[in-house]
Design a protein around this motif. Structure first.
Motif, PDB file in Angstrom:
ATOM      1  N   GLU A  41       0.831  -1.210   0.000  1.00 25.70           N
ATOM      2  CA  GLU A  41       0.000   0.000   0.000  1.00 25.70           C
ATOM      3  C   GLU A  41       0.869   1.266   0.000  1.00 25.70           C
ATOM      4  O   GLU A  41       0.580   2.230  -0.718  1.00 25.70           O
ATOM      5  CB  GLU A  41      -0.942  -0.021   1.221  1.00 25.70           C
ATOM      6  N   PHE A  42       1.937   1.262   0.782  1.00 26.68           N
ATOM      7  CA  PHE A  42       2.853   2.413   0.842  1.00 26.68           C
ATOM      8  C   PHE A  42       3.435   2.691  -0.545  1.00 26.68           C
ATOM      9  O   PHE A  42       3.391   3.814  -1.050  1.00 26.68           O
ATOM     10  CB  PHE A  42       3.959   2.128   1.867  1.00 26.68           C
ATOM     11  N   ASN A  43       3.943   1.645  -1.182  1.00 25.81           N
ATOM     12  CA  ASN A  43       4.571   1.840  -2.491  1.00 25.81           C
ATOM     13  C   ASN A  43       3.579   2.258  -3.559  1.00 25.81           C
ATOM     14  O   ASN A  43       3.924   3.013  -4.474  1.00 25.81           O
ATOM     15  CB  ASN A  43       5.334   0.583  -2.910  1.00 25.81           C
ATOM     16  N   SER A  44       2.346   1.783  -3.430  1.00 18.59           N
ATOM     17  CA  SER A  44       1.354   2.171  -4.421  1.00 18.59           C
ATOM     18  C   SER A  44       0.985   3.658  -4.259  1.00 18.59           C
ATOM     19  O   SER A  44       0.825   4.378  -5.245  1.00 18.59           O
ATOM     20  CB  SER A  44       0.149   1.222  -4.312  1.00 18.59           C
ATOM     21  N   ILE A  45       0.916   4.158  -3.028  1.00 17.43           N
ATOM     22  CA  ILE A  45       0.654   5.597  -2.835  1.00 17.43           C
ATOM     23  C   ILE A  45       1.841   6.427  -3.330  1.00 17.43           C
ATOM     24  O   ILE A  45       1.673   7.462  -3.973  1.00 17.43           O
ATOM     25  CB  ILE A  45       0.358   5.919  -1.348  1.00 17.43           C
ATOM     26  N   LEU A  46       3.055   5.953  -3.037  1.00 12.00           N
ATOM     27  CA  LEU A  46       4.235   6.700  -3.496  1.00 12.00           C
ATOM     28  C   LEU A  46       4.233   6.814  -5.015  1.00 12.00           C
ATOM     29  O   LEU A  46       4.588   7.843  -5.590  1.00 12.00           O
ATOM     30  CB  LEU A  46       5.531   6.018  -3.030  1.00 12.00           C
ATOM     31  N   LYS A  47       3.795   5.746  -5.673  1.00 11.95           N
ATOM     32  CA  LYS A  47       3.813   5.748  -7.140  1.00 11.95           C
ATOM     33  C   LYS A  47       2.685   6.619  -7.705  1.00 11.95           C
ATOM     34  O   LYS A  47       2.927   7.529  -8.500  1.00 11.95           O
ATOM     35  CB  LYS A  47       3.670   4.303  -7.614  1.00 11.95           C
ATOM     36  N   ASP A  48       1.462   6.356  -7.283  1.00 10.53           N
ATOM     37  CA  ASP A  48       0.317   6.962  -7.965  1.00 10.53           C
ATOM     38  C   ASP A  48      -0.139   8.290  -7.379  1.00 10.53           C
ATOM     39  O   ASP A  48      -0.922   9.004  -7.995  1.00 10.53           O
ATOM     40  CB  ASP A  48      -0.869   5.984  -7.971  1.00 10.53           C
ATOM     41  N   TYR A  49       0.315   8.629  -6.179  1.00  6.16           N
ATOM     42  CA  TYR A  49      -0.112   9.890  -5.558  1.00  6.16           C
ATOM     43  C   TYR A  49       1.067  10.868  -5.453  1.00  6.16           C
ATOM     44  O   TYR A  49       0.976  12.017  -5.861  1.00  6.16           O
ATOM     45  CB  TYR A  49      -0.701   9.606  -4.169  1.00  6.16           C
ATOM     46  N   VAL A  50       2.194  10.365  -4.928  1.00  9.92           N
ATOM     47  CA  VAL A  50       3.358  11.232  -4.760  1.00  9.92           C
ATOM     48  C   VAL A  50       4.053  11.459  -6.107  1.00  9.92           C
ATOM     49  O   VAL A  50       4.672  12.500  -6.332  1.00  9.92           O
ATOM     50  CB  VAL A  50       4.343  10.621  -3.730  1.00  9.92           C
ATOM     51  N   GLY A  51       3.920  10.484  -7.016  1.00 12.41           N
ATOM     52  CA  GLY A  51       4.547  10.633  -8.327  1.00 12.41           C
ATOM     53  C   GLY A  51       5.941  10.031  -8.423  1.00 12.41           C
ATOM     54  O   GLY A  51       6.778  10.473  -9.197  1.00 12.41           O
ATOM     55  N   LYS A  84       9.463  15.729   2.073  1.00 16.48           N
ATOM     56  CA  LYS A  84       8.789  15.502   3.356  1.00 16.48           C
ATOM     57  C   LYS A  84       7.575  14.578   3.240  1.00 16.48           C
ATOM     58  O   LYS A  84       7.226  13.861   4.172  1.00 16.48           O
ATOM     59  CB  LYS A  84       8.367  16.831   3.974  1.00 16.48           C
ATOM     60  N   ILE A  85       6.936  14.589   2.078  1.00 17.00           N
ATOM     61  CA  ILE A  85       5.728  13.799   1.864  1.00 17.00           C
ATOM     62  C   ILE A  85       6.000  12.281   1.978  1.00 17.00           C
ATOM     63  O   ILE A  85       5.126  11.527   2.406  1.00 17.00           O
ATOM     64  CB  ILE A  85       5.107  14.152   0.485  1.00 17.00           C
ATOM     65  N   ASN A  86       7.204  11.822   1.629  1.00 15.80           N
ATOM     66  CA  ASN A  86       7.509  10.386   1.730  1.00 15.80           C
ATOM     67  C   ASN A  86       7.306   9.909   3.165  1.00 15.80           C
ATOM     68  O   ASN A  86       6.757   8.840   3.426  1.00 15.80           O
ATOM     69  CB  ASN A  86       8.967  10.095   1.335  1.00 15.80           C
ATOM     70  N   ASN A  87       7.782  10.725   4.099  1.00 19.46           N
ATOM     71  CA  ASN A  87       7.694  10.383   5.514  1.00 19.46           C
ATOM     72  C   ASN A  87       6.276  10.517   6.055  1.00 19.46           C
ATOM     73  O   ASN A  87       5.798   9.636   6.777  1.00 19.46           O
ATOM     74  CB  ASN A  87       8.665  11.291   6.287  1.00 19.46           C
ATOM     75  N   THR A  88       5.580  11.601   5.692  1.00 20.03           N
ATOM     76  CA  THR A  88       4.254  11.795   6.290  1.00 20.03           C
ATOM     77  C   THR A  88       3.262  10.765   5.756  1.00 20.03           C
ATOM     78  O   THR A  88       2.400  10.309   6.505  1.00 20.03           O
ATOM     79  CB  THR A  88       3.724  13.235   6.086  1.00 20.03           C
ATOM     80  N   ILE A  89       3.405  10.377   4.487  1.00 20.20           N
ATOM     81  CA  ILE A  89       2.547   9.316   3.962  1.00 20.20           C
ATOM     82  C   ILE A  89       2.815   8.020   4.738  1.00 20.20           C
ATOM     83  O   ILE A  89       1.893   7.320   5.154  1.00 20.20           O
ATOM     84  CB  ILE A  89       2.794   9.071   2.451  1.00 20.20           C
ATOM     85  N   GLY A  90       4.093   7.711   4.944  1.00 22.40           N
ATOM     86  CA  GLY A  90       4.453   6.495   5.678  1.00 22.40           C
ATOM     87  C   GLY A  90       3.851   6.484   7.080  1.00 22.40           C
ATOM     88  O   GLY A  90       3.221   5.504   7.497  1.00 22.40           O
ATOM     89  N   GLN A  91       4.016   7.597   7.806  1.00 23.22           N
ATOM     90  CA  GLN A  91       3.506   7.627   9.183  1.00 23.22           C
ATOM     91  C   GLN A  91       1.980   7.674   9.233  1.00 23.22           C
ATOM     92  O   GLN A  91       1.366   7.096  10.127  1.00 23.22           O
ATOM     93  CB  GLN A  91       4.105   8.805   9.950  1.00 23.22           C
ATOM     94  N   ALA A  92       1.353   8.359   8.262  1.00 20.75           N
ATOM     95  CA  ALA A  92      -0.110   8.403   8.250  1.00 20.75           C
ATOM     96  C   ALA A  92      -0.675   7.008   7.981  1.00 20.75           C
ATOM     97  O   ALA A  92      -1.638   6.573   8.624  1.00 20.75           O
ATOM     98  CB  ALA A  92      -0.599   9.397   7.193  1.00 20.75           C
TER      99      ALA A  92
END
Ligand SMILES: *Cc1c(COP(=O)(O)O)cnc(C)c1O
Length: 388
Positions: A41-51, A84-92
């Protein structure tokens, strides 16, 4: 190495009341974070949301002027404009897996607050951001951003009304709401497991950079350079290269207004061993242990401590730490705008300045990667004030 420590640095120097949520987080770090579900799930958000992956850009124009090869890892192109978004997505995401419903954070310049509010909005979490009342005034646009993103910004009126007071308030809130709230820390600082947790979430930067560089050149870079505030973008890009001892690692701290004699925010260059925010590390303090205020033109480098793993990398000489003045950073900022069409964050401009100064000191086939931690749109007011 002792758990929770990097050599003699790190640990958990916190009040008894903070131990239960820290132990709970430690368990989540060991059991949830490595699990297949979480990682997917983390990697999928990093790919499709964070870019992600963010590009690795070769600076053609600058490289031919400099006489060596300059590459940029483009965290400025991550959603919301910085790493910073990499970390906040992970912690959220971890907060959701832990069954909690709210993030609490503190912010100084507002960048971590915005990144936390962004992740909270995406993942349907409540978000409270404590901010010194002076910072609320100085950083009005970021307060508006956080509010648009659905976060509640709580001004802190005690003491200096800045970051350190906001940290105290956020910790107090965490202690009294630990059952349903996670404290989203913004860098590789604070008590264990935060330095390791934040590093792991940011290590995607170095993993990508190494893979991208190998693919383009079939070799490893000679040198990786990143700016250091608390140290999260630097740990993020360094971590994957630690085992490759032939790759030189340089962390660049802020020397503020002065001469490059490393003073104002240059924690690793001028700091001494002490305890700040629950961790044993280098910090800027007086002889009797009063924390000295830091200062830099780059809002994100204004932190009087540094992550314990950086203290360890310095001690073991795996990485070197240098510093760059406000003026040098502003001049590197201008160079990147004009020569490559990229407006860098003032924080990242510190790392860039050190790289530009390698001109004439390295050979032609030398390859340098600078971690461009963020974009500079947020800094235009500061830049114009100084360039006049
Ligand atoms: C916050 C910030 C930094 C400094 O934080 P680290 O934890 O040292 O990475 C650097 N660059 C940008 C763009 C930032 O927003």
């Amino acid at each position: 190495m002792k758990k929770a420590y990097f050599g003699e640095f790190g640990g958990q120097f916190v009040p008894e009341l903070l131990m239960p949520p820290l132990i709970e987080l430690e368990e989540a770090y060991e059991q949830i974070v490595p699990s297949e579900d979480f990682q997917r799930e983390f990697n999928s958000i990093l790919k499709d949301y964070v870019g992600r992956p963010t590009p690795l850009t070769f600076c053609k124009n600058l490289s031919s002027e400099l006489g060596f090869n300059l590459w940029l890892k483009r965290e400025d192109l991550a959603h919301s404009g910085a790493h910073k978004i990499n970390n906040t997505i992970g912690q959220a995401l971890l907060t959701k897996y832990m069954g909690k419903k709210r993030l609490v954070a503190e912010t100084g310049a507002g960048q971590h607050g915005v990144a936390t509010a962004t992740a909270a909005a995406l993942l349907g979490l409540e978000c409270i951001v404590f901010m010194g009342a002076k910072d609320v005034e100085r950083q009005a646009p970021n307060v508006k951003r956080m509010e648009l993103l659905g976060a509640e910004v709580r001004p802190v009126y005690s003491s200096t009304q800045t970051l350190k007071d906001a940290i105290n308030e956020a910790l107090r809130y965490w202690i009294s709401h630990q059952r349903d709230t996670h404290y989203c820390l913004g860098s590789v600082v604070g008590p264990h497991p935060f330095p390791a947790l934040v590093r792991d979430f940011q290590s995607v930067i170095g993993k990508e950079a190494k893979e991208q560089f190998l693919e383009k050149t079939n070799r490893l870079p000679d040198h990786v350079i990143a700016c250091v505030g608390g140290g999260s973008n630097a740990m993020g890009i360094f971590y994957e290269f630690l085992e490759h001892r032939e790759v030189k690692l340089t962390g660049v701290e802020a020397a503020g207004e002065g001469t490059p004699n490393c003073y104002h925010s240059a924690t690793l260059n001028k700091g001494t061993l002490g305890i700040l925010h629950g961790t044993k590390t280098y910090l800027l303090q007086t002889e009797d242990g009063q924390i000295l205020p830091s200062h830099s033109v780059a809002p994100g480098l204004d932190y009087p401590g540094v992550g314990p793993e950086h203290a360890y990398l310095k001690e073991t000489k795996r990485a070197e730490y240098v510093c760059v003045t406000d003026e040098q950073a502003l001049s590197a900022f201008k160079v990147l705008c004009k020569k490559e069409g990229i407006i860098p964050a003032l924080e990242s401009s510190h790392a860039l300045s050190f790289a530009l100064n390698l001109k004439g000191k390295v050979k032609e086939n030398y390859h340098v990667i600078v971690n461009l931690s963020g974009r500079g749109d947020k800094d235009l007011d500061i830049v114009f004030k100084h360039l006049k």
